[in-house]
Design a protein around this motif. Structure first.
Motif, short mmCIF file in Angstrom:
data_model
loop_
_atom_site.label_atom_id
_atom_site.label_comp_id
_atom_site.label_asym_id
_atom_site.label_seq_id
_atom_site.Cartn_x
_atom_site.Cartn_y
_atom_site.Cartn_z
N LEU A 1 -4.35 -9.10 -18.62
CA LEU A 1 -3.31 -10.03 -18.22
C LEU A 1 -3.46 -10.50 -16.77
O LEU A 1 -3.25 -11.67 -16.45
N MET A 2 -3.82 -9.61 -15.88
CA MET A 2 -3.81 -9.93 -14.45
C MET A 2 -4.77 -11.06 -14.09
O MET A 2 -5.79 -11.26 -14.74
N ASP A 3 -4.42 -11.79 -13.03
CA ASP A 3 -5.29 -12.88 -12.58
C ASP A 3 -5.73 -12.67 -11.14
O ASP A 3 -5.35 -11.69 -10.48
N GLY A 4 -6.52 -13.62 -10.65
CA GLY A 4 -7.12 -13.48 -9.32
C GLY A 4 -6.16 -13.48 -8.16
O GLY A 4 -6.51 -13.07 -7.06
N ALA A 5 -4.90 -13.91 -8.39
CA ALA A 5 -3.91 -13.92 -7.31
C ALA A 5 -3.15 -12.60 -7.20
O ALA A 5 -2.36 -12.42 -6.27
N ALA A 6 -3.35 -11.69 -8.14
CA ALA A 6 -2.60 -10.43 -8.14
C ALA A 6 -2.84 -9.65 -6.85
O ALA A 6 -3.96 -9.55 -6.37
N ASN A 7 -1.75 -9.11 -6.29
CA ASN A 7 -1.83 -8.26 -5.10
C ASN A 7 -2.54 -6.96 -5.49
O ASN A 7 -2.07 -6.24 -6.37
N PRO A 8 -3.68 -6.63 -4.89
CA PRO A 8 -4.44 -5.45 -5.31
C PRO A 8 -3.65 -4.15 -5.32
O PRO A 8 -3.85 -3.31 -6.21
N TYR A 9 -2.74 -3.97 -4.37
CA TYR A 9 -1.96 -2.73 -4.31
C TYR A 9 -0.79 -2.75 -5.30
O TYR A 9 -0.55 -1.77 -6.01
N ARG B 1 0.83 -1.21 0.00
CA ARG B 1 0.00 0.00 0.00
C ARG B 1 0.86 1.25 0.00
O ARG B 1 0.54 2.25 -0.65
N VAL B 2 1.97 1.21 0.71
CA VAL B 2 2.91 2.34 0.71
C VAL B 2 3.47 2.55 -0.70
O VAL B 2 3.61 3.69 -1.16
N ALA B 3 3.77 1.45 -1.39
CA ALA B 3 4.30 1.54 -2.75
C ALA B 3 3.29 2.18 -3.69
O ALA B 3 3.66 3.02 -4.53
N LYS C 1 12.28 -1.03 -11.63
CA LYS C 1 13.06 -0.83 -10.41
C LYS C 1 13.27 0.67 -10.14
O LYS C 1 13.23 1.13 -9.00
N GLU C 2 13.44 1.41 -11.23
CA GLU C 2 13.62 2.87 -11.10
C GLU C 2 12.34 3.52 -10.61
O GLU C 2 12.37 4.41 -9.75
N GLN C 3 11.20 3.08 -11.12
CA GLN C 3 9.92 3.68 -10.76
C GLN C 3 9.43 3.26 -9.37
O GLN C 3 9.01 4.08 -8.57
N LEU C 4 9.48 1.96 -9.10
CA LEU C 4 8.94 1.44 -7.84
C LEU C 4 9.96 1.40 -6.71
O LEU C 4 9.58 1.28 -5.55
N GLY C 5 11.23 1.48 -7.06
CA GLY C 5 12.27 1.47 -6.05
C GLY C 5 12.90 0.10 -5.87
O GLY C 5 12.19 -0.91 -5.82
N ALA C 6 14.21 0.07 -5.77
CA ALA C 6 14.94 -1.19 -5.62
C ALA C 6 14.54 -1.97 -4.36
O ALA C 6 14.44 -3.20 -4.41
N PRO C 7 14.31 -1.31 -3.21
CA PRO C 7 13.92 -2.08 -2.01
C PRO C 7 12.68 -2.95 -2.23
O PRO C 7 12.65 -4.11 -1.81
N LEU C 8 11.67 -2.40 -2.91
CA LEU C 8 10.44 -3.17 -3.14
C LEU C 8 10.70 -4.30 -4.12
O LEU C 8 10.34 -5.46 -3.86
N ILE C 9 11.32 -4.01 -5.26
CA ILE C 9 11.55 -5.03 -6.29
C ILE C 9 12.47 -6.13 -5.77
O ILE C 9 12.22 -7.33 -5.98
N ASP C 10 13.54 -5.74 -5.07
CA ASP C 10 14.48 -6.74 -4.55
C ASP C 10 13.81 -7.65 -3.52
O ASP C 10 14.02 -8.87 -3.52
N ALA C 11 13.02 -7.05 -2.62
CA ALA C 11 12.33 -7.85 -1.60
C ALA C 11 11.32 -8.79 -2.24
O ALA C 11 11.25 -9.98 -1.88
N TYR C 12 10.57 -8.28 -3.20
CA TYR C 12 9.55 -9.10 -3.87
C TYR C 12 10.20 -10.28 -4.59
O TYR C 12 9.77 -11.43 -4.44
N CYS C 13 11.23 -9.99 -5.38
CA CYS C 13 11.88 -11.05 -6.15
C CYS C 13 12.57 -12.08 -5.25
O CYS C 13 12.55 -13.28 -5.54
N LYS C 14 13.14 -11.62 -4.15
CA LYS C 14 13.80 -12.53 -3.21
C LYS C 14 12.79 -13.53 -2.63
O LYS C 14 13.02 -14.75 -2.63
N LEU C 15 11.65 -13.02 -2.18
CA LEU C 15 10.64 -13.88 -1.58
C LEU C 15 9.99 -14.79 -2.63
O LEU C 15 9.70 -15.96 -2.36
#
Length: 435
Positions: free
Chosen positions: A331-339, A101-103, A398-412
C-alpha cells in the motif's frame, strides 16, 4: 558503551556533521555542525525552532533539540568529510512524543517488552526526470512495458551504479537494481534489518538518490504519481517479527500452508483491521490517491491496491505473502514518512497480537479483474480528506501511537488539505471557465 563522535571524527577525518530530523510531513531537516563542536552536540543536541518545521508547535515554544544517535552515523560517500546523523527530538528535557523517530522508538520499546523485534526491508521506487520534473530524463525510454528493460537501465548506469556503490561502501548489502514498470522509473534493493535501522537508511537513501541525480544534472522524485499515464512510485515493506535477540523468526511456521505462524496471522490481522486508519500515514499526500485509485496505466496495470485484501504470491493484493516467514505490504508510496511508516506497521501489528485479530480468509484471485465479485470487501479511502478523518476518528491507532502524535499529524494534514482545496487547478479552468 556510547560511541564518541568527536573521536570518530578524528579517526575518519570528518570535518562536519549533519545533525538531522524528519518532521511529520517527512521533510528532512538538518544543521551543519563543525567537528570541533560535535562533543557538546552529542550531549545536548542541536537547537531548532519547532514551528519552523512541520511539527505542531508555535513560535512561543522554546527551542527543541535534536540529539544525534551515534549508531545512525553515515559518512557521505560522495563527500567523505561530512557525516550524517539521525536525531531524536527533545523539548524541556523530554522526548517529543509527536515526532516521527521518537514515535518509532516508542513502538520498538513496547515490542521489546513483549519479547518481539521487528525486521523490515523497503523497496523504494523513484523516477529520474528533467530538472523541473515535467518529463522523464530518458527520451528513448518509450516502451509500453519497460519493466526490466536492459537498455534503458544501462543508459542510466552511471547514476544507478554510483548509488549502488555507495550502498556497498556503507555496508547495506544491496543485491539488485532494476528498471521498474514505468518509463523513467527505477528501484534499488538492499538487505532487510532492524526496523529503526531500515527507517534511518530509508531517509538517507532518498537524500542520497536525490543528491546524486542532481550531481548529474537530473532530478530524482519519489512522488507517488508524477505522471498520470504511468505506474506510480510505491514503497513496499517486507515485514517479519523475531525474538528479542533477533535470532529466531517468530513469523515462520513450516507446518502452515503459507509458512506463517499464529503470531504472524494475528499481526497481519492487526494490519487488516487498522489499515483504514493507517492509510493517511502510508499514503500521506493529495497525490497519493492518484496512485492507489488509478485507472489502468500504459503498462496495463497499476501495481497498487484499492481494496483491503491479502493473498499468496499475488501482486494484485494489498498484502502479498511471497515466502515463508514474512509478508509484503504494497500500500505505501514514495511519500510515506520512513519513521511513521514503520511505527504504523508495528503499532497495528501489536494491536493485532494483543487482540488476536483474525485477518480473514486469504483471497486467491486476481483483484484487478475479480475484486468486484467479493462481497463486503473493505475499500481504501478515495482521497486524503477521507483518509485523515479515518485516522482522526480511529481508536486503536491513537491508543498505540498516542493521541499527541495522531492529533498533531491530523491537524497539520487537515491544514494541508484545506490549502489544496483553496487552490484552482488548470483542469478546473479548462473545464469550467466557459460554463
Amino acid at each position: 558503551m556510547t560511541k564518541n563522535l568527536a573521536a570518530i571524527a578524528k579517526q575518519r577525518k570528518i570535518k562536519y556533521f549533519l545533525i538531522s530530523f524528519v518532521d511529520l510531513f517527512g521533510v528532512l531537516r538538518a544543521k551543519l555542525v563543525p567537528a570541533r563542536a560535535i562533543g557538546s552536540m552529542q550531549k545536548d543536541g542541536a537547537g531548532f525552532a519547532g514551528f519552523a518545521a512541520w511539527l505542531d508547535m508555535s513560535p512561543a515554544d522554546g527551542d527543541m533539540f535534536a540529539v544525534p544517535d551515534p549508531d545512525s552515523l553515515i559518512q557521505l560517500p560522495w563527500k567523505k568529510e561530512v557525516g550524517w546523523l539521525a536525531g531524536d527530538l527533545y523539548l524541556d528535557g523530554k522526548a517529543i512524543e509527536a515526532s516521527p523517530r521518537v514515535a518509532l522508538k516508542a513502538q520498538i520499546a513496547k515490542a521489546e517488552k513483549k519479547g518481539y523485534h521487528m525486521k523490515t526491508g523497503v523497496e523504494c521506487e523513484y523516477f529520474l526526470t528533467n530538472e523541473n520534473g515535467t518529463k522523464i530524463a530518458d527520451k528513448r525510454d518509450t516502451q509500453s512495458k519497460p519493466c526490466y528493460d536492459q537498455s534503458a537501465l544501462m543508459r542510466r548506469y552511471h547514476i544507478i551504479t554510483e548509488i549502488c556503490d555507495s550502498m556497498i561502501e556503507l555496508g547495506w548489502r544491496p543485491y539488485q537494481n532494476d528498471h521498474e514498470d514505468a518509463n523513467g522509473q527505477f528501484e534499488m534493493n538492499w538487505d532487510y534489518d532492524d526496523c529503526l535501522k531500515t527507517a534511518d537508511r530509508h531517509v538517507f537513501f532518498k537524500y542520497m538518490t536525490k543528491q546524486i541525480a542532481e550531481n548529474h544534472g537530473l532530478r530524482a522524485t519519489f512522488m507517488p504519481k508524477p505522471f498520470s499515464n504511468l505506474t506510480g512510485n510505491g514503497c513496499h515493506a517486507h515485514v517479519s517479527v523475531w525474538d528479542k535477540a533477533g535470532k529466531k523468526n517468530l513469523f515462520h511456521n513450516s507446518r502452515d500452508e503459507m509458512g506463517l505462524s499464529k503470531l504472524a496471522y494475528h499481526f497481519l490481522g492487526g494490519i487488516m483491521h487498522n489499515v483504514e486508519e493507517l492509510t493517511s500515514i502510508f499514503n500521506p499526500t493529495v497525490n497519493s490517491y492518484k496512485r492507489i485509485n488509478a485507472p489502468r496505466t500504459l503498462s496495463g496495470a497499476t501495481w497498487s491496491p484499492n481494496s483491503v485484501s491479502y493473498g499468496g504470491n499475488n501482486r494484485t493484493h494489498m498484502i502479498r505473502i511471497p515466502d515463508a516467514g514474512r509478508f509484503e505490504m504494497r500500500l505505501m508510496d514514495g511519500a510515506a514518512n520512513p519513521y511513521l511508516m514503520q511505527a504504523g506497521i508495528l503499532a497495528a501489528g501489536l494491536d493485532g497480537i494483543k487482540h488476536k485479530r483474525d485477518p480473514g480468509k486469504r483471497l486467491d484471485i486476481n483483484m484487478y479483474t475479480d475484486g468486484h465479485t467479493v462481497k463486503g470487501l473493505k475499500k481504501l479511502p478515495l482521497n486524503l480528506l477521507d483518509a485523515i478523518r479515518l485516522t482522526q476518528n480511529g481508536k486503536a491507532l491513537k491508543e498505540q501511537l498516542g493521541a499527541p502524535l495522531i492529533d498533531a499529524y491530523c491537524k497539520l494534514k487537515m491544514n494541508e488539505w484545506d490549502d489544496f482545496a483553496k487552490s484552482i487547478s488548470q483542469w478546473e479552468r479548462e473545464h469550467t471557465l466557459d460554463c
